[in-house]
Design an enzyme around this catalytic site. Structure first.
Site: not given
Ligand SMILES: [Zn+2]
Length: 204
Positions: A10, A153
């Site tokens: 992400d 992430h």
């Molecule tokens: Zn996010």
């Protein structure tokens, strides 16, 4: 039966960590799925996203502004998704089918606003710099099971997750896991994504 999982990232794309993640994926010959934030897509960072697609990865929608969308009106919500959809279409010519809500903030209404499939995932709090490389690695490895979606992430300063990946991927491969994109994982398991579900494991 073959065990299959999906790695997802992400908050990209960027020109710092996204390319390093792609280097590791390439080294092991595997693919992943990147959930992009529209505001992070610019001329330079889009090259990272394009490279991901060229490596067989998929790029999906993680909103335009990374706001809590559970409090948005239908119009605001749709505008967020459309803006990022358009940017992704410009990169790869495909409209995202999957959506990861920022902060995993969801409301019942959101599922009615879009036909996209909502994805959560099992993570390692890797947005927190205080979580070490070893902790990230251990938390992910202990959550591995068939059908799981892993949530990490590729934020622009998140080098610790790059280091963790160098441990997670070879260990998962040695345990017999195959890495697929999120779309590929649903297809491989012959699961039709359902509305109103926030998936962390396509088999659950
Ligand atoms: Zn996010």
């Amino acid at each position: 039966m073959i065990k299959q999982i999906a790695l997802t990232f992400d908050d990209g794309p960027n020109t710092t960590v996204t390319p390093l993640v792609l280097d590791v994926l390439k080294q092991y010959g595997i693919v992943a799925t990147f959930f992009l934030v529209g505001d992070n897509i610019n001329e330079q960072s889009s090259l990272s996203a394009r490279r991901a697609v060229e490596q067989g990865c998929m790029i999906e929608n993680h909103s335009a502004t990374h706001s809590d969308m559970s409090k948005m009106s239908r119009e605001e919500f749709i505008a967020e998704l459309n803006r990022t959809d358009k940017l992704i279409e410009d990169i790869c010519g495909r409209t995202p089918k999957f959506f990861r809500p920022p902060y995993i903030a969801v409301s019942a209404e959101m599922y009615d606003y879009t036909d996209k499939t909502f994805i959560c995932g099992l993570g390692a709090d890797d947005w927190d710099d205080a979580v070490s490389v070893s902790q990230r690695t251990d938390r992910i490895l202990e959550q591995l099971s068939d059908g799981v979606i892993i949530l990490l992430h590729d934020s622009k300063d998140n080098f610790k997750t790059v280091e963790a990946l160098k441990r997670i991927i070879p260990e998962a491969l040695s345990r017999g896991y195959e890495f697929l994109t999120v779309e590929g994982l649903f297809a491989a398991k012959n699961i039709t994504p359902q509305k109103g579900v926030l998936y962390s494991n396509v088999l659950a």
